[in-house]
Design a protein around this motif. Structure first.
Motif, PDB file in Angstrom:
ATOM      1  N   GLU A   1      -8.626  -5.825  10.739  1.00  0.00           N
ATOM      2  CA  GLU A   1      -9.269  -4.905  10.003  1.00  0.00           C
ATOM      3  C   GLU A   1      -9.069  -3.382   9.604  1.00  0.00           C
ATOM      4  N   SER A   2      -8.032  -2.916  10.950  1.00  0.00           N
ATOM      5  CA  SER A   2      -7.424  -1.901  10.853  1.00  0.00           C
ATOM      6  C   SER A   2      -6.547  -1.527  10.651  1.00  0.00           C
TER       7      SER A   2
ATOM      8  N   LYS B   1     -11.852  -1.665   0.802  1.00  0.00           N
ATOM      9  CA  LYS B   1     -12.253   0.264   1.478  1.00  0.00           C
ATOM     10  C   LYS B   1     -12.097   0.645   1.456  1.00  0.00           C
ATOM     11  N   ILE B   2     -10.663   1.136   1.424  1.00  0.00           N
ATOM     12  CA  ILE B   2     -10.571   2.368   1.827  1.00  0.00           C
ATOM     13  C   ILE B   2     -10.077   3.200   0.482  1.00  0.00           C
TER      14      ILE B   2
ATOM     15  N   LEU C   1      -8.229   4.677  14.102  1.00  0.00           N
ATOM     16  CA  LEU C   1      -9.209   3.493  14.281  1.00  0.00           C
ATOM     17  C   LEU C   1     -10.030   4.971  14.118  1.00  0.00           C
TER      18      LEU C   1
ATOM     19  N   GLN D   1      -8.687 -11.378   4.660  1.00  0.00           N
ATOM     20  CA  GLN D   1      -8.661  -9.788   5.816  1.00  0.00           C
ATOM     21  C   GLN D   1      -7.943  -8.073   5.169  1.00  0.00           C
ATOM     22  N   LEU D   2      -6.295  -7.891   4.989  1.00  0.00           N
ATOM     23  CA  LEU D   2      -5.785  -7.251   4.891  1.00  0.00           C
ATOM     24  C   LEU D   2      -6.422  -6.142   3.115  1.00  0.00           C
TER      25      LEU D   2
ATOM     26  N   ASP E   1      -9.188  -7.223   1.829  1.00  0.00           N
ATOM     27  CA  ASP E   1     -10.859  -6.317   2.102  1.00  0.00           C
ATOM     28  C   ASP E   1      -9.885  -4.750   2.736  1.00  0.00           C
ATOM     29  N   ASN E   2      -9.591  -4.587   3.673  1.00  0.00           N
ATOM     30  CA  ASN E   2      -9.314  -3.717   4.504  1.00  0.00           C
ATOM     31  C   ASN E   2      -8.506  -2.145   3.416  1.00  0.00           C
TER      32      ASN E   2
ATOM     33  N   SER F   1       0.555  -1.583  -0.031  1.00  0.00           N
ATOM     34  CA  SER F   1      -0.119   0.245  -0.023  1.00  0.00           C
ATOM     35  C   SER F   1       0.540   1.088   0.047  1.00  0.00           C
TER      36      SER F   1
ATOM     37  N   LYS G   1      -6.931   3.243   8.786  1.00  0.00           N
ATOM     38  CA  LYS G   1      -6.174   2.297   8.490  1.00  0.00           C
ATOM     39  C   LYS G   1      -4.548   2.895   8.762  1.00  0.00           C
TER      40      LYS G   1
ATOM     41  N   VAL H   1      -3.099  -2.413   6.945  1.00  0.00           N
ATOM     42  CA  VAL H   1      -2.808  -2.690   5.834  1.00  0.00           C
ATOM     43  C   VAL H   1      -1.064  -2.969   6.068  1.00  0.00           C
TER      44      VAL H   1
END
Ligand SMILES: [Zn+2]
Length: 290
Positions: free
Chosen positions: A212-213, A281-282, A182, A274-275, A277-278, A6, A187, A215
């Protein structure tokens, strides 16, 4: 399993001669996306061109436009106005505003960048505020640089209530500091810091945070991994070229991921999904532009 780096300065000269080979190696290691932040007007065109040229060749590249607090010395409000216009023009070719932020410890870099935080903190704040405004106006997420500056950044973010939140890049700090971000929908970018056994505070913070928080990021070629872990990049570069390998590369993402598996105790497949997805999401929600 797939990974996203990221935060990687892939436009740095140290990568230029080996870029196609490096991107192929990324694909082999399931690093399927890299986000490239700009740092100053000097590299806006470079990150835009590189992203357009190599997107999906063979992995996905994305970029963000912004001015980093280290590079303000010769800049004026005019440069911010130019950035404003460039973001409008390139809106469909970028996914965020960054890297922006506040640095309270630039004395280390004063020799290189010509200013200490005491000398330019007001200017840093002006540039930060302007760029938060730009993000809001364009409904883009932000990538935020911090160092010894959580206490200054959090109030700005509370004040601006960004439409899209973003990433606190290279997060280090306490659980309470993490929690403040958070609560604002941000994230946290986790990179080489967790490879240092001395970084106990950050490792303990990450342990307590919901997955969930988080990356993944390298910040390559900056922020090399600790010598305590083995990096695959030396071998890769040795095979191809006799020149010295860069200190850090997106190829280190799986190493950071393994460290994060150990810190969190989460099953690799679950954590990897999950990473991703995070990140989605952003940056890649329904109305995303690329
Ligand atoms: Zn960076």
């Amino acid at each position: 399993m797939k990974y996203t780096d990221s935060h990687c300065h892939l436009d740095d000269n140290c990568f230029s001669t080996q870029l196609p080979e490096l991107l192929s190696q990324c694909k082999l290691r399931n690093i399927s996306r890299i986000i490239i932040p700009s740092i100053s007007p000097d590299n806006f065109q470079q990150v835009l061109t590189l992203t357009k040229q190599y997107h999906q060749r063979p992995i996905e590249l994305f970029c963000t436009l912004g001015i980093h607090p280290w590079f303000l010395k010769h800049l004026t409000l005019n440069d911010l106005e130019n950035l404003n216009q460039l973001i409008t023009k390139e809106k469909h070719n970028i996914i965020g505003v960054g890297e922006i932020g506040l640095d309270g410890a630039t004395s280390k870099h004063a020799a290189q960048f010509g200013q200490t935080p005491e000398e330019n903190f007001e200017q840093q704040q002006r540039f930060f505020e302007y760029q938060l405004d730009l993000a809001n106006k364009n409904e883009l997420p932000v990538i935020i640089h911090h160092r010894q500056s959580h206490q200054h950044i959090v109030p700005f973010l509370r004040q601006y209530q960004l439409a899209k939140s973003g990433i606190i890049h290279g997060f280090t700090g306490s659980y309470q500091q993490a929690k403040d971000y958070l609560d604002l929908g941000f994230k946290l970018g986790i990179g080489s810091s967790i490879s240092f056994s001395r970084a106990k505070k950050t490792i303990n913070t990450v342990k307590r945070l919901p997955i969930e928080s988080l990356v993944l990021e390298t910040d390559a070629p900056s922020m090399p991994l600790s010598n305590e872990v083995i990096s695959p990049i030396d071998n890769t570069f040795k095979q191809n070229n006799s020149s010295k390998p860069p200190a850090n590369s997106p190829l280190n993402i799986p190493v950071i991921f393994e460290l994060l598996v150990n810190v969190t105790g989460i099953t690799p497949e679950v954590l990897a999904n999950q990473l991703e997805d995070n990140v989605n999401k952003i940056f890649f929600t329904k109305d995303s532009t690329i």
